[in-house]
Motif scaffolding. Sequence first.
Motif, PDB file in Angstrom:
ATOM      1  N   ARG A 257       3.884  -1.209  -1.097  1.00 41.31           N
ATOM      2  CA  ARG A 257       2.865  -1.154  -2.150  1.00 41.31           C
ATOM      3  C   ARG A 257       2.905  -2.443  -2.946  1.00 41.31           C
ATOM      4  NH1 ARG A 257       2.144   3.803  -6.209  1.00 41.31           N
ATOM      5  NH2 ARG A 257       1.722   4.741  -4.162  1.00 41.31           N
ATOM      6  N   PHE A 258       1.762  -3.082  -3.095  1.00 45.25           N
ATOM      7  CA  PHE A 258       1.649  -4.303  -3.883  1.00 45.25           C
ATOM      8  C   PHE A 258       1.339  -3.935  -5.324  1.00 45.25           C
ATOM      9  CE2 PHE A 258       0.375  -5.543   0.472  1.00 45.25           C
ATOM     10  CZ  PHE A 258       1.410  -6.428   0.730  1.00 45.25           C
ATOM     11  N   THR A 259       2.091  -4.524  -6.242  1.00 44.47           N
ATOM     12  CA  THR A 259       1.955  -4.203  -7.650  1.00 44.47           C
ATOM     13  C   THR A 259       1.925  -5.490  -8.463  1.00 44.47           C
ATOM     14  OG1 THR A 259       4.335  -4.109  -8.141  1.00 44.47           O
ATOM     15  CG2 THR A 259       3.349  -2.141  -7.217  1.00 44.47           C
ATOM     16  N   GLY A 260       1.952  -5.351  -9.778  1.00 50.07           N
ATOM     17  CA  GLY A 260       2.010  -6.502 -10.666  1.00 50.07           C
ATOM     18  C   GLY A 260       2.956  -6.250 -11.817  1.00 50.07           C
ATOM     19  N   GLY A 261       2.647  -6.706 -12.993  1.00 48.17           N
ATOM     20  CA  GLY A 261       1.381  -7.216 -13.488  1.00 48.17           C
ATOM     21  C   GLY A 261       0.157  -6.581 -12.837  1.00 48.17           C
ATOM     22  N   GLU A 262      -0.876  -7.359 -12.717  1.00 51.48           N
ATOM     23  CA  GLU A 262      -2.101  -6.935 -12.061  1.00 51.48           C
ATOM     24  C   GLU A 262      -2.246  -7.693 -10.753  1.00 51.48           C
ATOM     25  OE1 GLU A 262      -5.088  -5.695 -10.348  1.00 51.48           O
ATOM     26  OE2 GLU A 262      -4.319  -4.582 -12.075  1.00 51.48           O
ATOM     27  N   PRO A 263      -2.022  -7.034  -9.613  1.00 53.52           N
ATOM     28  CA  PRO A 263      -1.990  -7.749  -8.320  1.00 53.52           C
ATOM     29  C   PRO A 263      -3.308  -8.382  -7.924  1.00 53.52           C
ATOM     30  CG  PRO A 263      -1.909  -5.367  -8.006  1.00 53.52           C
ATOM     31  CD  PRO A 263      -1.705  -5.615  -9.469  1.00 53.52           C
ATOM     32  N   LEU A 264      -4.439  -7.881  -8.450  1.00 53.74           N
ATOM     33  CA  LEU A 264      -5.719  -8.497  -8.104  1.00 53.74           C
ATOM     34  C   LEU A 264      -5.875  -9.882  -8.717  1.00 53.74           C
ATOM     35  CD1 LEU A 264      -8.201  -5.486  -8.335  1.00 53.74           C
ATOM     36  CD2 LEU A 264      -7.028  -6.408  -6.324  1.00 53.74           C
ATOM     37  N   LEU A 265      -4.972 -10.267  -9.615  1.00 51.60           N
ATOM     38  CA  LEU A 265      -4.980 -11.622 -10.162  1.00 51.60           C
ATOM     39  C   LEU A 265      -4.273 -12.617  -9.245  1.00 51.60           C
ATOM     40  CD1 LEU A 265      -4.174 -10.973 -13.947  1.00 51.60           C
ATOM     41  CD2 LEU A 265      -6.416 -11.323 -12.872  1.00 51.60           C
ATOM     42  N   ARG A 266      -3.634 -12.124  -8.198  1.00 46.72           N
ATOM     43  CA  ARG A 266      -2.885 -13.007  -7.298  1.00 46.72           C
ATOM     44  C   ARG A 266      -3.841 -13.715  -6.345  1.00 46.72           C
ATOM     45  NH1 ARG A 266       2.661 -14.556  -5.650  1.00 46.72           N
ATOM     46  NH2 ARG A 266       2.215 -15.759  -3.775  1.00 46.72           N
ATOM     47  N   PRO A 267      -3.925 -15.062  -6.422  1.00 48.68           N
ATOM     48  CA  PRO A 267      -4.714 -15.782  -5.419  1.00 48.68           C
ATOM     49  C   PRO A 267      -4.121 -15.525  -4.029  1.00 48.68           C
ATOM     50  CG  PRO A 267      -4.136 -17.214  -7.258  1.00 48.68           C
ATOM     51  CD  PRO A 267      -3.313 -15.969  -7.414  1.00 48.68           C
ATOM     52  N   GLY A 268      -4.953 -15.355  -3.057  1.00 46.90           N
ATOM     53  CA  GLY A 268      -4.460 -15.144  -1.707  1.00 46.90           C
ATOM     54  C   GLY A 268      -4.068 -13.716  -1.391  1.00 46.90           C
ATOM     55  N   LEU A 269      -4.389 -12.760  -2.268  1.00 49.93           N
ATOM     56  CA  LEU A 269      -3.990 -11.372  -2.038  1.00 49.93           C
ATOM     57  C   LEU A 269      -4.512 -10.841  -0.712  1.00 49.93           C
ATOM     58  CD1 LEU A 269      -2.917  -8.567  -2.806  1.00 49.93           C
ATOM     59  CD2 LEU A 269      -5.007  -8.224  -4.148  1.00 49.93           C
ATOM     60  N   THR A 270      -5.781 -11.088  -0.427  1.00 55.92           N
ATOM     61  CA  THR A 270      -6.371 -10.564   0.808  1.00 55.92           C
ATOM     62  C   THR A 270      -5.631 -11.095   2.033  1.00 55.92           C
ATOM     63  OG1 THR A 270      -8.529 -10.409  -0.263  1.00 55.92           O
ATOM     64  CG2 THR A 270      -8.497 -10.342   2.134  1.00 55.92           C
ATOM     65  N   GLY A 271      -5.271 -12.373   2.001  1.00 57.95           N
ATOM     66  CA  GLY A 271      -4.521 -12.953   3.111  1.00 57.95           C
ATOM     67  C   GLY A 271      -3.140 -12.340   3.254  1.00 57.95           C
ATOM     68  N   ILE A 272      -2.487 -12.074   2.141  1.00 60.70           N
ATOM     69  CA  ILE A 272      -1.167 -11.432   2.185  1.00 60.70           C
ATOM     70  C   ILE A 272      -1.283 -10.054   2.831  1.00 60.70           C
ATOM     71  CG2 ILE A 272       0.662 -10.438   0.757  1.00 60.70           C
ATOM     72  CD1 ILE A 272       0.168 -12.719  -1.246  1.00 60.70           C
ATOM     73  N   VAL A 273      -2.287  -9.287   2.414  1.00 62.25           N
ATOM     74  CA  VAL A 273      -2.496  -7.963   2.982  1.00 62.25           C
ATOM     75  C   VAL A 273      -2.756  -8.056   4.478  1.00 62.25           C
ATOM     76  CG1 VAL A 273      -4.070  -5.978   3.018  1.00 62.25           C
ATOM     77  CG2 VAL A 273      -3.317  -6.938   0.839  1.00 62.25           C
ATOM     78  N   GLU A 274      -3.614  -8.982   4.871  1.00 64.65           N
ATOM     79  CA  GLU A 274      -3.961  -9.118   6.289  1.00 64.65           C
ATOM     80  C   GLU A 274      -2.738  -9.469   7.128  1.00 64.65           C
ATOM     81  OE1 GLU A 274      -7.637 -11.068   8.798  1.00 64.65           O
ATOM     82  OE2 GLU A 274      -6.866 -12.165   7.061  1.00 64.65           O
ATOM     83  N   ARG A 275      -1.907 -10.365   6.638  1.00 65.64           N
ATOM     84  CA  ARG A 275      -0.716 -10.766   7.390  1.00 65.64           C
ATOM     85  C   ARG A 275       0.315  -9.644   7.461  1.00 65.64           C
ATOM     86  NH1 ARG A 275       1.006 -16.417   4.816  1.00 65.64           N
ATOM     87  NH2 ARG A 275       2.639 -16.275   6.420  1.00 65.64           N
ATOM     88  N   CYS A 276       0.444  -8.889   6.386  1.00 67.61           N
ATOM     89  CA  CYS A 276       1.398  -7.771   6.396  1.00 67.61           C
ATOM     90  C   CYS A 276       0.905  -6.634   7.288  1.00 67.61           C
ATOM     91  CB  CYS A 276       1.642  -7.270   4.973  1.00 67.61           C
ATOM     92  SG  CYS A 276       2.610  -8.407   3.944  1.00 67.61           S
ATOM     93  N   ALA A 277      -0.419  -6.439   7.334  1.00 62.18           N
ATOM     94  CA  ALA A 277      -0.979  -5.399   8.198  1.00 62.18           C
ATOM     95  C   ALA A 277      -0.773  -5.721   9.674  1.00 62.18           C
ATOM     96  CB  ALA A 277      -2.470  -5.240   7.905  1.00 62.18           C
ATOM     97  N   ALA A 278      -0.596  -7.009   9.989  1.00 60.05           N
ATOM     98  CA  ALA A 278      -0.436  -7.425  11.379  1.00 60.05           C
ATOM     99  C   ALA A 278       1.018  -7.385  11.843  1.00 60.05           C
ATOM    100  CB  ALA A 278      -0.987  -8.843  11.555  1.00 60.05           C
TER     101      ALA A 278
END
Length: 329
Positions: A65-86
Amino acid sequence: MLVDTYGRVATDLRVSLTDRCNLRCTYCMPEEGLQWLAKPDLLSDDEIVRLVEIAVSRLGVTEVRFTGGEPLLRPGLTGIVERCAALAPAPRLSLTTNGIGLKRTAAALRAAGLHRVNVSLDTLRPDVFKTLTRRDRHRDVLAGLEAASEAGLTPVKINTVLMPGLNDDEAPQMLAWAIDHAYELRFIEQMPLDAQHGWTRDGMITAGDILTSLRTRFTLTPEGDDRRGSAPAERWIVDGGPHRVGVIASVTRPFCRACDRTRLTADGQVRNCLFAREETDLRAALRSDAPDEEIAALWRQAMWGKKAGSGLDDPEFLQPDRPMSAIGG
């Protein structure tokens, strides 16, 4: 595996991506905010993905689970998710967010491989939201919830903290609204993790208070411990089903005996408990070119020393130095 001396196995990893947040919730941080971590201190995208890969491939972690702070403020979040999903084996991926940025990101996150979201929402009243969060963003959170549902990030779960004199009368209305929108509601007792260290046991709304309030409108039937497993929320069937409501009673009904979590802060520290006062530095190992197995061994050692419980019932309990925003939910 990540086993401790009490036989608990950590399979659920919470990864904080940033300590920054775009709200200032009264039970979390002061109005002026906090001193944020400097960018060089934060784990890079590559370092995050590497640690998640070590966790799932060598240490038996199955949920991230990705958390924060507010994780949607993290630049590159979508890429991190995509790489972890793979990764192989592929973990279940979720996100805990305040929901403000979900309207513009929900579809992309789902496409990247995110499975579901937890959204913090403490009130249905915009004026109370503004008082609690010190920001006028209630409408944005509601829009984010709708976008998450439409994107298929389901079940959409809502986390609600009740505060005396502000929203402590809203429990039945929150549950009725959540049922109408097919959201799964979970109430969370306020925990001693505020940056101001202003929490007091006498000043919190307890699980018992919440259930008493809900029963003024609904019939609640315990789902039972056999269905709960290691989940932090006790769940009740509402009016015979199919809807359910959860209560996370970290203070008054600790669930430490079944805990299966390990936590990674945004600056690369392993915490074996939300309330731990000790951390193990994985960032230093990463940046000194330590091999994966050496990092895995450090992680195992950190979890082996996990205490039996959070210590909240100990008169000598001391809050962690880090507030919740810097630990990760």
